[in-house]
Design an enzyme around this catalytic site. Sequence first.
Site, PDB file in Angstrom:
ATOM      1  N   GLU A 182     -48.967 -47.193  20.789  1.00  0.00           N
ATOM      2  CA  GLU A 182     -48.476 -47.695  19.846  1.00  0.00           C
ATOM      3  C   GLU A 182     -48.640 -49.387  20.057  1.00  0.00           C
ATOM      4  OE1 GLU A 182     -45.261 -47.227  22.922  1.00  0.00           O
ATOM      5  OE2 GLU A 182     -46.860 -46.053  21.998  1.00  0.00           O
ATOM      6  N   ASP A 183     -48.758 -49.730  21.338  1.00  0.00           N
ATOM      7  CA  ASP A 183     -48.981 -51.185  21.566  1.00  0.00           C
ATOM      8  C   ASP A 183     -50.444 -51.517  21.113  1.00  0.00           C
ATOM      9  OD1 ASP A 183     -46.526 -51.584  22.644  1.00  0.00           O
ATOM     10  OD2 ASP A 183     -46.946 -51.207  24.565  1.00  0.00           O
ATOM     11  N   TRP A 210     -45.388 -41.181  25.058  1.00  0.00           N
ATOM     12  CA  TRP A 210     -45.672 -42.636  25.478  1.00  0.00           C
ATOM     13  C   TRP A 210     -47.244 -43.009  25.117  1.00  0.00           C
ATOM     14  CZ3 TRP A 210     -49.811 -43.719  29.119  1.00  0.00           C
ATOM     15  CH2 TRP A 210     -49.564 -45.070  29.775  1.00  0.00           C
ATOM     16  N   ASP A 212     -36.038 -51.554  29.838  1.00  0.00           N
ATOM     17  CA  ASP A 212     -36.168 -51.899  31.338  1.00  0.00           C
ATOM     18  C   ASP A 212     -36.816 -53.052  31.591  1.00  0.00           C
ATOM     19  OD1 ASP A 212     -38.565 -51.222  30.149  1.00  0.00           O
ATOM     20  OD2 ASP A 212     -38.940 -49.467  31.071  1.00  0.00           O
ATOM     21  N   ARG A 228     -40.885 -41.516  33.731  1.00  0.00           N
ATOM     22  CA  ARG A 228     -41.466 -41.159  32.429  1.00  0.00           C
ATOM     23  C   ARG A 228     -41.720 -39.797  32.044  1.00  0.00           C
ATOM     24  NH1 ARG A 228     -46.096 -45.066  32.524  1.00  0.00           N
ATOM     25  NH2 ARG A 228     -44.465 -46.590  31.433  1.00  0.00           N
ATOM     26  N   ASP A 260     -38.015 -53.919  25.131  1.00  0.00           N
ATOM     27  CA  ASP A 260     -37.882 -52.710  26.017  1.00  0.00           C
ATOM     28  C   ASP A 260     -36.623 -52.931  26.788  1.00  0.00           C
ATOM     29  OD1 ASP A 260     -40.274 -51.674  24.674  1.00  0.00           O
ATOM     30  OD2 ASP A 260     -41.310 -51.689  26.729  1.00  0.00           O
ATOM     31  N   HIS A 282     -37.975 -45.921  36.277  1.00  0.00           N
ATOM     32  CA  HIS A 282     -37.317 -44.835  35.361  1.00  0.00           C
ATOM     33  C   HIS A 282     -38.345 -43.853  35.295  1.00  0.00           C
ATOM     34  CE1 HIS A 282     -39.865 -47.208  32.831  1.00  0.00           C
ATOM     35  NE2 HIS A 282     -40.086 -46.200  32.098  1.00  0.00           N
ATOM     36  N   MET A 310     -39.539 -54.839  35.891  1.00  0.00           N
ATOM     37  CA  MET A 310     -39.526 -53.519  35.222  1.00  0.00           C
ATOM     38  C   MET A 310     -38.449 -52.583  36.153  1.00  0.00           C
ATOM     39  SD  MET A 310     -42.173 -50.770  33.715  1.00  0.00           S
ATOM     40  CE  MET A 310     -42.700 -51.605  32.365  1.00  0.00           C
TER      41      MET A 310
END
Length: 379
Positions: A269-270, A266, A203, A301, A201, A299, A296
């Site tokens: 998927e993980d 969002w 970030d 979302r 990722d 940002h 992190m």
Amino acid sequence: MLKFPSCFRALQPCDQLLILILFGNVFYIAYYMNTSVSTSNTVPELPMATDFISDAEIAESYALLETQSHELKVSRDSNHLKLCPSDPPSLLGDLACDCDPVSPEYLISTHPQMELGGRLRPNDCRALERTAIIIPFRDRFDHLYTLLKMILPLLVRQQLDVTFFVIEQTEPILFNRAALHNIGYLEALKVDNFDCFIFHDVDLIPLNDHNLYRCHDYPQHFASTIKFGMFIPVTQMSDTYVGGVIAFKRHQYEFINGNSNLYFGWGGEDEDLYQRIVNKNLAIVRAKKTVTRYHMLLHERHEVTQDNLKRRWEILKTATQRQGVEGLSTTKYMMIENTQHRLYTRIKVSLNMVEVFKTAPVSTLRDLRRAMLEKRAQT
């Protein structure tokens, strides 16, 4: 036809070619220094290389130059260097996050060893493996350059041979991070036969260089401990979390059929990836949590709608049933741009949500449609 003396023709073809280039430049300058300014459009006829040596000799010269260039490249890639040690000698341990913005020009100036396409490798030893670092991306260049500022020195100390691939999804379709993982994997294999693939990722900033960016006999998860912002306590991620930064060898990623391509927006998927790994009876390797530390970057979302949440959790229910027929093997995308920069290879793609969902099993689409209709009936 003009002729040079025999002493000129006795020279090597590549030397002849260089002399002719120099001679042409001198003649050109001398001509204009001794000629008054004219309004005429006539271009003076200058002697060409073919006036002095034959086409065959010119071809021979270029062939020799190409051979020398190839030999230089081979010497850079050769196996004459000793293997890098498995325990890098110059690691520092804990790192502070230098999270201030930085320009790409600064990164290039501080890392002149970066090769076109974003390859970084040691000069004094041969890395144990070739690694592709794949970064899913959309319009967050500040984060990208901050990540590179922190990770490049770390990778130098770890004596790794890595190439960065920034996989960018165009607007306006919802971001599909997992599909970009698959695309990055497929595109990286067109560049080289990489041994290790690290999905990272943009970030997440590594905070300990003992967290070695290598692949192992099982999938390796790196981001077990994450600090979300300056004033939020460090979060210990659960053992089922495989997001953020994770590595696979080639046969491992293909064995689980990569990521699912069905998660737009969002979340989900993980969890799907975790089920794919476990369903194939693969263990997940992690270093100590004191080492697998990340910061992190803050940002915004994108807004998560209830419909989107409902859709992704319905998809997740069929993760293991879909695994063999949907994922890496069914990845669909349109290539927009493939550009080699000094810091990375930038691959810009477009996703068509309808075409992607057509790759899902009919049973998954049927269950998804039923769930969405029920959700709308309740509202």
